[in-house]
Structures are given as C-alpha cells and as structure tokens.
Design a protein around this motif. Structure first.
Motif, short mmCIF file in Angstrom:
data_model
loop_
_atom_site.label_atom_id
_atom_site.label_comp_id
_atom_site.label_asym_id
_atom_site.label_seq_id
_atom_site.Cartn_x
_atom_site.Cartn_y
_atom_site.Cartn_z
N ASN A 169 25.24 -2.99 24.62
CA ASN A 169 26.44 -3.24 25.43
C ASN A 169 27.70 -3.40 24.61
OD1 ASN A 169 25.21 -3.18 27.97
ND2 ASN A 169 24.54 -5.31 27.80
N LYS A 170 27.57 -3.61 23.32
CA LYS A 170 28.75 -3.88 22.51
C LYS A 170 29.56 -2.61 22.30
CE LYS A 170 26.83 -7.76 19.84
NZ LYS A 170 26.52 -8.26 18.48
N GLN A 171 30.86 -2.75 22.25
CA GLN A 171 31.75 -1.64 21.94
C GLN A 171 31.92 -1.59 20.42
OE1 GLN A 171 32.85 0.50 24.32
NE2 GLN A 171 31.55 -0.71 25.68
N ASP A 172 30.87 -1.15 19.75
CA ASP A 172 30.83 -1.18 18.29
C ASP A 172 30.43 0.19 17.78
OD1 ASP A 172 30.52 -1.60 15.62
OD2 ASP A 172 29.12 -3.28 15.80
N SER A 173 31.42 0.98 17.34
CA SER A 173 31.13 2.34 16.92
C SER A 173 30.37 2.40 15.61
CB SER A 173 32.44 3.12 16.78
OG SER A 173 33.28 2.50 15.81
N GLU A 174 30.27 1.27 14.87
CA GLU A 174 29.58 1.29 13.59
C GLU A 174 28.06 1.25 13.75
OE1 GLU A 174 31.02 -1.91 11.26
OE2 GLU A 174 33.06 -1.11 11.10
N TYR A 175 27.59 0.89 14.91
CA TYR A 175 26.14 0.79 15.08
C TYR A 175 25.52 2.15 15.32
CZ TYR A 175 21.60 0.04 17.15
OH TYR A 175 20.27 0.12 17.44
N LYS A 176 24.59 2.52 14.43
CA LYS A 176 23.82 3.74 14.58
C LYS A 176 22.34 3.39 14.40
CE LYS A 176 27.60 6.33 14.55
NZ LYS A 176 28.09 7.11 15.68
N ALA A 177 21.50 3.85 15.29
CA ALA A 177 20.07 3.59 15.17
C ALA A 177 19.47 4.62 14.22
CB ALA A 177 19.41 3.68 16.54
N ILE A 178 18.83 4.17 13.16
CA ILE A 178 18.24 5.06 12.17
C ILE A 178 16.73 4.83 12.17
CG2 ILE A 178 18.18 5.74 9.75
CD1 ILE A 178 21.01 4.73 9.48
N PHE A 179 15.98 5.76 12.75
CA PHE A 179 14.54 5.62 12.87
C PHE A 179 13.85 6.74 12.12
CE2 PHE A 179 16.46 4.47 17.00
CZ PHE A 179 16.15 3.12 17.04
N GLU A 180 12.67 6.45 11.63
CA GLU A 180 11.75 7.53 11.30
C GLU A 180 11.12 8.04 12.59
OE1 GLU A 180 11.38 9.01 8.40
OE2 GLU A 180 12.90 7.66 7.58
N LYS A 181 10.85 7.11 13.49
CA LYS A 181 10.25 7.49 14.78
C LYS A 181 10.57 6.45 15.83
CE LYS A 181 5.77 7.21 15.29
NZ LYS A 181 4.33 7.53 15.21
N PHE A 182 10.98 6.93 16.99
CA PHE A 182 11.16 6.07 18.16
C PHE A 182 10.24 6.62 19.23
CE2 PHE A 182 12.84 4.29 21.94
CZ PHE A 182 13.60 3.18 21.59
N SER A 183 9.24 5.85 19.60
CA SER A 183 8.20 6.35 20.50
C SER A 183 8.00 5.41 21.68
CB SER A 183 6.88 6.52 19.74
OG SER A 183 5.84 6.91 20.62
N ILE A 184 8.11 5.98 22.89
CA ILE A 184 7.70 5.29 24.12
C ILE A 184 6.67 6.22 24.76
CG2 ILE A 184 8.42 4.38 26.35
CD1 ILE A 184 11.18 3.91 25.17
N GLU A 210 20.45 8.57 14.77
CA GLU A 210 21.01 9.34 13.67
C GLU A 210 19.95 10.07 12.86
OE1 GLU A 210 24.65 8.78 11.81
OE2 GLU A 210 24.70 9.59 13.85
N LYS A 211 18.68 9.68 12.98
CA LYS A 211 17.64 10.19 12.10
C LYS A 211 16.30 10.12 12.80
CE LYS A 211 15.67 9.27 7.51
NZ LYS A 211 15.68 8.34 6.34
N GLY A 212 15.33 10.91 12.35
CA GLY A 212 13.97 10.81 12.86
C GLY A 212 13.78 11.57 14.16
N SER A 213 12.84 11.10 14.99
CA SER A 213 12.50 11.78 16.24
C SER A 213 12.39 10.77 17.37
CB SER A 213 11.18 12.55 16.10
OG SER A 213 10.11 11.65 15.82
N PHE A 214 12.58 11.28 18.58
CA PHE A 214 12.50 10.47 19.80
C PHE A 214 11.40 11.06 20.67
CE2 PHE A 214 13.53 9.54 24.18
CZ PHE A 214 13.88 8.20 24.15
N ASN A 215 10.35 10.28 20.90
CA ASN A 215 9.22 10.74 21.71
C ASN A 215 9.10 9.91 22.97
OD1 ASN A 215 8.44 12.64 19.74
ND2 ASN A 215 7.28 11.10 18.62
N PHE A 216 9.17 10.58 24.11
CA PHE A 216 8.98 9.95 25.42
C PHE A 216 7.89 10.77 26.10
CE2 PHE A 216 10.04 8.60 29.69
CZ PHE A 216 10.49 7.29 29.51
N ILE A 217 6.63 10.36 25.89
CA ILE A 217 5.49 11.24 26.15
C ILE A 217 4.39 10.51 26.94
CG2 ILE A 217 3.64 12.58 25.05
CD1 ILE A 217 5.55 13.10 22.72
N ASP A 218 3.85 11.19 27.95
CA ASP A 218 2.64 10.75 28.68
C ASP A 218 2.82 9.38 29.33
OD1 ASP A 218 1.24 13.08 28.09
OD2 ASP A 218 0.42 12.27 26.23
#
Length: 282
Positions: free
Chosen positions: A65-80, A97-105
């Motif tokens: 919710n913050k109005q903070d442009s400096e925040y970037k999520a850097i993951f090797e993997k984000f999995s749900i 900013e990095k890695g992969s986003f999996n929303f599977i099954d």
C-alpha cells in the motif's frame, strides 16, 4: 528473517495470520489444512523466495500500500501453487524484478457453483492487479468464481518463452488494461462467463484450443499480432475499435456472430470472415 509455516505448528487454534511492515529473506507456507485460515502480508519486503504451496485455506492477501517507488521485489521464485482457497486471493501493487512467478494448479472453491450475478459484481475471489510480473506462468487453475487480472504489466527475459495461461477454467474473468508484453499464450482454457480483454496491449497474443461460453470483448485493444486458432465462441464477440497489425483466425466457430465495427487491421489471414463495411484495412 526466514519465515516458515506448516501444519505441524498446530495453527488450528488460530483463524488468521496478519503481518505488516516486515522484511523476510525466505517465506514458506505449506501443507496447511485449515479451511477457515486467513493469511495477510501488508507492506512486507521479500528478499528471496516465496513459496505458498499445497495448502487448503480460506484466503491470502499480499498487498503493498505504500507509495514507495524504491521497493522492488527480487525473487528467485515466487510460487502460489497447488492450493485450495475457500475465499479470496489478492495480490496488489507488487513489482517483480527478477526470477519467476508461478500461479499453478490452484482451486477456488471445492465444487462448482452456479454463477450468481450479484456475487460476481460485488467482489472478486481472485484479484491480481496493478502488478509488474516477470516470467509469469498461470497454468492449471480452476476458478469457480470470478478472476480479476487488471492493470498489470507482464515482462519476461530470455530464459523464458513468454507468459503462459494453459489449462485454466475461468468463470467471469477480466484482463482489462493489462500490458501482456512481447508474448502471451492462452492454450486449452475454458471461459465459462463474460470475458473482458478490453483496452489491453500486446505484441504477440495467441489463443489456441480455447472455449468461450459467455460474452467476450476485445474492444479498444491494441495487439500487434493476434492469433485465434481452433477455438469456439458460443455468444457474441466484440472486436470494436481494436487495432491489429496482423490478425490470424483459423478453425474458429462464432455461434452468435462477431462485431468488427471500426477496427483497424494491417494484415489479415483468412479474411473471408470480414462482412462489415466498418472494418479498416490499413
């Protein structure tokens, strides 16, 4: 902080987990079987992997919710993945900013329900909005209730072949105002309710072996190369005021017709479907 939550921790005595303004190195939430359990992360920073897999819970919120442009999520993997949700899922204002986003099954509600008009419009069971997603895979999900995928930006790097939406079942679904980036593929998906692809942008967008049961809209979208292959539309389809460089339709069934009013197409393959004077070939 490394955070891990599993069924062995006797969470049945709790009904919610609410975490705000925390920084995590790794997050693992797995094998939870508690159909009334709500999990919420608000304004949290994740430095590495996030894995939320193989759970049966009520809801999941991950919101910035913050109005903070400096925040970037850097993951090797984000999995749900491989979860059953009895209620909502909300992912809002996240930047990857990095890695992969999996929303599977994932499954939303255990058994099919009749789609109630008031329930559809009052809230969304699954909402992914205002996010920048890198290397996304949205495959094998069953949405018995509405899916809201609005105002997102999708990107991928050279290690991946684009964003995939494969073998999903959607009820009412919204993909409005989303930038799908260079490549987006919808394969073997069933769209059982109204489907909105309005005002989207994309370079290469493909639908292959998809079934659209409800009203479908591509109005006001700008897609350089759109291919719709081996798919069917049971109710009217609108391409009003859409723009394409290349449009390919192959083995398509329009049961109730399609509206191409005021669209602009530079190149058309299989153009025998063009039956209205309002189409502009540029």
């Amino acid at each position: 902080v490394h955070f891990e939550l599993t069924q062995r921790m006797h969470i049945r005595i709790f009904y919610y987990l609410n975490i705000k303004n925390c920084i995590f190195k790794n997050v693992k939430i797995k094998n939870i079987d508690h159909g009334q359990f709500d999990i919420t992360f608000i304004n949290c920073i994740f430095k590495s992997n996030v894995e939320i897999n193989n759970n049966k819970i009520k809801s999941l919120d991950i919101i910035w919710n913050k109005q903070d442009s400096e925040y970037k999520a850097i993951f090797e993997k984000f999995s749900i993945s491989s979860n059953t949700f009895g209620g909502r899922v909300k992912l809002k204002n996240l930047i990857f900013e990095k890695g992969s986003f999996n929303f599977i099954d994932n499954i939303f509600t255990k058994t099919p329900r009749m789609v109630h008009p008031m329930r559809e419009t009052k809230y969304d069971i699954c909402e992914i909005s205002n996010c920048e997603i890198l290397n996304g895979s949205f495959n094998g999900n069953t949405f018995y209730m509405p899916f809201n995928f609005k105002n997102n930006i999708l990107k991928y790097n050279t290690e991946y072949s684009g964003h995939t939406f494969v073998n999903n079942l959607f009820q009412k679904s919204y993909f409005t105002n989303t930038d799908f980036g260079s490549i987006a593929k919808f394969h073997n998906c069933d769209f059982l309710g109204t489907t909105l692809f309005n005002n989207l942008t994309s370079t290469n967008h493909e639908f292959n072996s998809c079934k659209f049961t409800g009203y479908t809209h591509f109005s006001n979208s700008k897609i350089l190369n759109l291919s719709i292959l081996y798919s069917s539309f049971e109710k009217p389809v609108s391409f009003r005021e859409a723009e394409f460089n290349n449009l390919k339709l192959s083995d398509i069934k329009f049961d109730k017709g399609a509206y191409f009013d005021d669209i602009k197409i530079k190149n058309v393959e299989n153009n025998n479907f063009l039956k209205t004077k309002d189409i502009s070939l540029i």
